[in-house]
Design a protein around this motif. Structure first.
Motif: not given
Length: 185
Positions: A40-43, A119-120, A172-176
């Protein structure tokens, strides 16, 4: 007599335990090793102190934005009401604009877009720019909401919409990205 009986039972039980019995069934097969789990992708990394500070400032500023929204909604709802109700809503909007401005002004210095990268950072800068635009309109709102509430409400509604759009893009960009995690499996 009871003591003798206990000794005999203990002696007989001890002798029976020492005899080993052979099992007639073969041992159970050893299970095959489980396949390697899908990675799974790393947190997401823990937020930095600057990012935590940005979010704290955003939380404070959001309280002010909620007050502006409340005042604008009061004015819009009372457009068809009697003049006393409209005047009361207009004065309330002026007061809420002042209170909202103090919340936004106290939270805004904590919101440094440099807390984020790439981008953030652009999205964080958009949020702060839209917040600054809303703050500049609040000074006018305080002074003129009692005289011309509908124009002030219209101006604030446009600025609130711009702020909401920028905030939605930022959050939205903050959420994985859950779709990316599913497609990698």
């Amino acid at each position: 007599m009871l003591l003798g009986l206990v000794m005999v039972v203990t002696l007989v039980a001890y002798q029976q335990d020492t005899v080993t019995h052979k099992d007639s069934l073969p041992p159970p097969p050893v299970p095959a090793p489980a396949p390697a789990p899908v990675q799974t992708p790393a947190p997401a990394p823990a937020p930095t102190i600057e990012q935590i500070r940005y979010m704290a400032g955003l939380k404070t500023a959001t309280r002010g934005v909620a007050q502006v929204r409340d005042g604008v909604n009061r004015v819009v709802r009372t457009q068809q009401a009697d003049s006393l109700t409209r005047r009361r809503a207009a004065r309330r909007l002026g007061g809420l604009c002042g209170t909202a401005r103090s919340f936004i002004v106290s939270g805004r210095p904590k919101m440094q877009a440099t807390a984020y990268a790439d981008s953030m950072r652009v999205l964080a800068k958009q949020v702060t720019t839209r917040l600054d635009s809303l703050t500049s309109a609040l000074t006018t709102c305080e002074k003129t909401a009692g005289r011309d509430p509908s124009t002030v409400a219209t101006t604030l509604t446009g600025r609130l919409k711009n702020y909401d759009d920028a905030l939605l893009a930022f959050r939205t960009a903050l959420k994985p990205d859950s779709t990316k995690a599913i497609s990698q499996q």
